[in-house]
Design a protein around this motif. Structure first.
Motif, PDB file in Angstrom:
ATOM      1  N   ASN A 322       0.826  -1.117  -0.019  1.00  0.00           N
ATOM      2  CA  ASN A 322      -0.112   0.107  -0.110  1.00  0.00           C
ATOM      3  C   ASN A 322       1.063   1.202   0.157  1.00  0.00           C
ATOM      4  N   LEU A 323       2.009   1.210  -0.707  1.00  0.00           N
ATOM      5  CA  LEU A 323       3.051   2.315  -0.725  1.00  0.00           C
ATOM      6  C   LEU A 323       2.383   3.664  -1.603  1.00  0.00           C
ATOM      7  N   SER A 324       1.683   3.286  -2.348  1.00  0.00           N
ATOM      8  CA  SER A 324       0.549   4.500  -3.056  1.00  0.00           C
ATOM      9  C   SER A 324      -0.390   5.490  -1.926  1.00  0.00           C
ATOM     10  N   PHE A 325      -0.779   4.525  -1.201  1.00  0.00           N
ATOM     11  CA  PHE A 325      -1.010   5.030   0.627  1.00  0.00           C
ATOM     12  C   PHE A 325      -1.128   6.081   1.292  1.00  0.00           C
ATOM     13  N   THR A 652      -2.793  13.309  -5.574  1.00  0.00           N
ATOM     14  CA  THR A 652      -1.377  12.146  -5.562  1.00  0.00           C
ATOM     15  C   THR A 652      -0.765  13.358  -4.581  1.00  0.00           C
ATOM     16  N   LYS A 653      -1.700  14.548  -4.646  1.00  0.00           N
ATOM     17  CA  LYS A 653      -0.583  15.680  -3.356  1.00  0.00           C
ATOM     18  C   LYS A 653      -1.897  16.676  -2.800  1.00  0.00           C
ATOM     19  N   LEU A 654      -2.115  16.731  -1.814  1.00  0.00           N
ATOM     20  CA  LEU A 654      -2.918  17.250  -1.049  1.00  0.00           C
ATOM     21  C   LEU A 654      -2.128  18.077   0.355  1.00  0.00           C
ATOM     22  N   HIS A 655      -2.322  19.920  -0.072  1.00  0.00           N
ATOM     23  CA  HIS A 655      -1.863  20.502   0.912  1.00  0.00           C
ATOM     24  C   HIS A 655      -2.679  21.013   1.012  1.00  0.00           C
ATOM     25  N   GLN A 656      -2.462  21.535   2.683  1.00  0.00           N
ATOM     26  CA  GLN A 656      -3.137  22.689   3.031  1.00  0.00           C
ATOM     27  C   GLN A 656      -2.177  23.778   3.134  1.00  0.00           C
ATOM     28  N   PHE A 657      -2.706  25.224   3.041  1.00  0.00           N
ATOM     29  CA  PHE A 657      -2.126  26.386   3.062  1.00  0.00           C
ATOM     30  C   PHE A 657      -2.517  27.230   3.760  1.00  0.00           C
TER      31      PHE A 657
END
Length: 797
Positions: A322-325, A652-657
């Motif tokens: 499950n490396l992708s998770f 693939t990328k979730l970033h809170q700013f």
């Protein structure tokens, strides 16, 4: 038996018995039942009970369950029960806190349930505040923060902790669990005493504590969060967790070191039973990793047993498939457990010793911490040893600096003595005049763990040739190269930082007579040669440290002035080539086309000429060429936010700013369907701003134009595009609309692959690091273009 009750425990755990010692005498229906497991806490119990009796919310019941105490705890409970009619006392044999809490749940009558450990204590307003929030928001779960109370100092220390995700600057916020599935299970500390929970919810969901000696509360915590439809987060600290007690669970934990795995094994079955595993998979894995590492770091005699279990049981079953998770930070932490110790090694001399402390402080400020930082000094230069050293440097020994001594072999002291003393460690070299950025060590270690059998460096020069038998002078090499494949002709400079894994050098590396004879002032040449003589290529880390920040005045007598300006590097390199003529043969090694795909050669051998190779190239190249980026932002008062979820976009990328204009999310996602839907929930009134971009990839600090063609963009079924539009990172489409608190918006997107020309595609592949421009194999390029066009022309599901 009279007053005896049957206690239901968690799934697969047998029932137990408890006895009601003192019944409470209530004349009201309690709003909250507070359950307190008690075991040998006579010293702390009065403060705990007083904090409950004096709550500003009076309509409560206090259920204390003595877990077979051998001290005076039970008598204290009886005495308090005589004074306060709201107190009920139960007793059971020693079955640990989880079973004691289950006993309390079996007799509780309050609308809500709260838990408190008998050595901790509440602030007076906690139950009143959380009860009002639960009633107003109709939340089955209210989570609140806690403070650490140092038992030795008898005062609170640090800042409030316990909730790991900030959604608002207000006192509290209520969020739908469906919007935070990736982080829900790690949103707060995995304990029961930071929650107010609706009792009917616990009964309906059939949630109980496990009958375990340790970690018996984690299963209850995980099940509670996974079953709730929403939760309220109260960003106030009104419970005090006692720290620094002489009595400790560490001995029990060492006797039962694998209890945490029983928790997650049971919870895994629980999620599967309720068809929730796929929903919470990412959050489950993150929580499992966190618990595994916490257990590893909090066991003493059982440390190696836990480490072995994680490696042989948890890694193969849960992690590797499950490396992708799993986020990169968690992977870094796991890699750290199984990699050798990381030793940062450097040396200094009298002219720089007064300023080397600032360099070492930068090494201690790394986001990835070294196991040891060692400064090697020569007793010939400091005959009184520590007495000759500045106090600012000596003070750093309290932070973990090791000052060690080795006879004067000049700049070789940065590595040679470390290789002798720590032969099984990763040795990372540093210079005594460079201030290192905080991610310097992380990038080196991460690069090695992603691609092993390579020497990884931050700074390297590319060796160039006059002809096949002669190198160009050092001054004519390509300096500070980057974005290149691992090569023998990459000449690493140890001062910029090089990670040397165990046993990476040629057999002569420790031969002091030889290296002092051949290149006495050029340790970089010696160590580079010892690597390639052992057939180790040099790789350059991604986003490497190109600019150096030197300490003031350190370059007045820098060694490079001797080696470069006076051509000593060329003289010493020539001496090495005479001694080791095979170096030229190794440098002339011709890369096959297999070397041009940017991943390890040993892996490629398994992929080549089969379908797995096809999948690798298309997945990794097309992931860049077919992905897009959307910036979701709620503009307005600082703290405004959006909550974004998607059913069919591979995020693939979730970033809170957060910034002065508001807060929001950046999402990078790969096209996985012809129609992509996002659900956006607004937190507070404001203006929703959407920026549709291409993903951010760079070459030589410039954005690569990775184009995305948007065919349709609909906001709540209303089309906002007049015609299809092509965008990339620096040429984006912006959309704004006014929004209200709790408003939900559906965003629908249709995209098509951008039609690159073959020349553009070749150039883009080169800039993305897929090909070496100097050695592009035309057949390989044609094959990759064929794969890309086949991928983009075939119908997508």
């Amino acid at each position: 038996m009279k007053n005896q009750i049957v206690v239901k425990n968690a799934q697969d755990k047998k029932d137990t018995l408890a006895t009601i010692v003192v019944k409470n005498r209530l004349k009201f229906k309690p709003k909250v039942s507070v359950i307190v497991p008690v075991y040998n806490v006579e010293k702390y119990l009065p403060q705990c009970l007083d904090s409950l009796i004096n709550q500003t919310l009076k309509e409560i019941e206090i259920i204390c369950v003595d877990d077979g105490s051998s001290d005076n705890s039970l008598n204290i409970l009886k005495q308090y029960a005589k004074k306060d009619k709201r107190i009920m006392v139960l007793a059971q044999k020693n079955l640990f806190a989880g079973v004691a809490r289950n006993a309390g749940l079996s007799v509780a009558k309050g609308k809500y349930v709260s838990f408190l450990d008998s050595d901790d204590f509440f602030e007076p307003v906690l139950l009143e505040k959380t009860y009002k929030i639960a009633q107003k928001e109709k939340s089955p779960v209210v989570i609140y923060q806690h403070c650490v109370f140092d038992d030795k100092l008898q005062e609170k220390i640090g800042t409030p902790i316990g909730i790991n995700q900030k959604f608002t600057t207000d006192e509290y916020v209520t969020v739908s669990t469906a919007d935070i599935t990736d982080t829900l299970l790690t949103i707060c500390s995995p304990v029961p005493w930071n929650k107010l929970i609706l009792r009917d919810f616990i009964i309906q969901k059939n949630i109980h504590f496990q009958a375990l000696p340790v970690s018996n509360d984690v299963f209850f915590h995980l099940c509670t969060l996974s079953q709730a439809n929403k939760i309220s987060l109260y960003y106030k600290s009104l419970v005090n967790y006692r720290y620094n007690r002489k009595e400790s669970l560490s001995n029990i934990r060492d006797k039962h070191p694998l209890a945490f795995y029983e928790v997650y094994s049971s919870f895994y079955k629980f999620l599967k039973k309720h068809n929730l595993y796929d929903v919470y998979k990412k959050s489950f894995l993150k929580s499992l990793i966190s618990s595994s590492l916490w257990t590893l770091h909090n066991t003493n005699t059982a440390h190696e047993k836990v480490k072995k279990f994680i490696k042989n049981k948890i890694m193969p079953k849960y992690i590797k498939p499950n490396l992708s998770f799993i986020d990169q930070t968690s992977i870094d932490k796991l890699n750290r457990v199984y990699s050798p110790d990381v030793i940062v090694s450097l040396t200094s001399y009298p002219a720089r010793i007064d300023k080397v402390h600032s360099v070492i402080e930068s090494l201690f400020n790394q986001t990835f911490k070294a196991d040891k930082v060692v400064l090697w000094l020569a007793p010939e230069q400091f005959p009184n040893k520590e007495a000759d050293l500045p106090q600012q440097l000596l003070d750093l020994t309290d932070k973990g600096l090791t000052i060690d001594w080795y006879h004067d072999i000049k700049s070789y002291k940065k590595l040679i003595p470390a290789l002798k003393k720590y032969p099984d460690a990763f040795i990372v070299t540093a210079d005594d005049d460079i201030i290192y950025p905080s991610d310097w060590l992380l990038k080196l270690h991460r690069s090695y763990m992603q691609e092993k059998d390579i020497i990884w460096a931050h700074r390297a020069h590319r060796i160039t040739y006059e002809n096949t038998t002669q190198l160009k002078p050092y001054k004519e090499w390509n300096f500070n190269v980057y974005d290149t494949l691992a090569e023998y002709k990459n000449f690493c400079t140890t001062g910029g930082g090089v990670l040397y894994p165990p046993k990476c050098f040629y057999k002569d590396v420790l031969n002091e007579n030889l290296f002092m004879k051949l290149c006495p002032t050029a340790d970089d040449i010696w160590f580079w040669a010892m690597c390639i003589l052992n057939y180790k290529k040099i790789g350059i880390v991604k986003n490497n440290m190109l600019r150096l920040s030197f300490t003031q005045g350190s370059q007045d007598d820098a060694l490079w002035k001797i080696n470069v300006l006076q051509n000593n590097n060329d003289k010493q390199l020539n001496s090495m080539l005479i001694e080791y003529p095979q170096i030229l043969n190794i440098l002339q090694h011709k890369n096959s086309w297999k070397d041009y795909v940017f991943f390890p050669y040993t892996l490629l051998k398994r992929y080549s000429a089969n379908k797995r190779f096809f999948r690798y190239v298309t997945n990794n190249m097309c992931k860049n060429l077919l992905s897009y980026r959307i910036d979701f932002k709620n503009i307005g008062v600082k703290g405004n936010n959006v909550i974004v979820s998607s059913e069919n976009a591979q995020i693939t990328k979730l970033h809170q700013f957060n910034n002065q204009q508001g807060s929001g999310k950046i999402i990078e996602a790969c096209i996985s369907a012809d129609l992509i839907k996002f659900k956006i929930k607004i937190v507070k009134n404001g203006t929703l701003q959407l920026k549709f971009r291409g993903i951010d990839r760079r070459y030589q600090e410039n954005h690569i134009p990775l184009w995305v063609k948007y065919v349709s963009i609909k906001i709540d079924s209303e089309e906002i595009l007049k015609e299809p539009i092509c965008v990339w990172h620096n040429k984006h489409l912006k959309f704004e609309t006014s929004v209200c608190d709790n408003q939900e918006i559906v965003l629908e997107i249709r995209t098509q692959p951008y039609n690159y020309s073959e020349e553009n595609l070749k150039d883009t592949m080169y800039k993305l690091g897929l090909l070496d421009k100097d050695n592009i194999n035309s057949r390989l390029v044609d094959y990759i273009i064929y794969l890309f066009k086949k991928q983009t022309s075939s119908p997508r599901r």
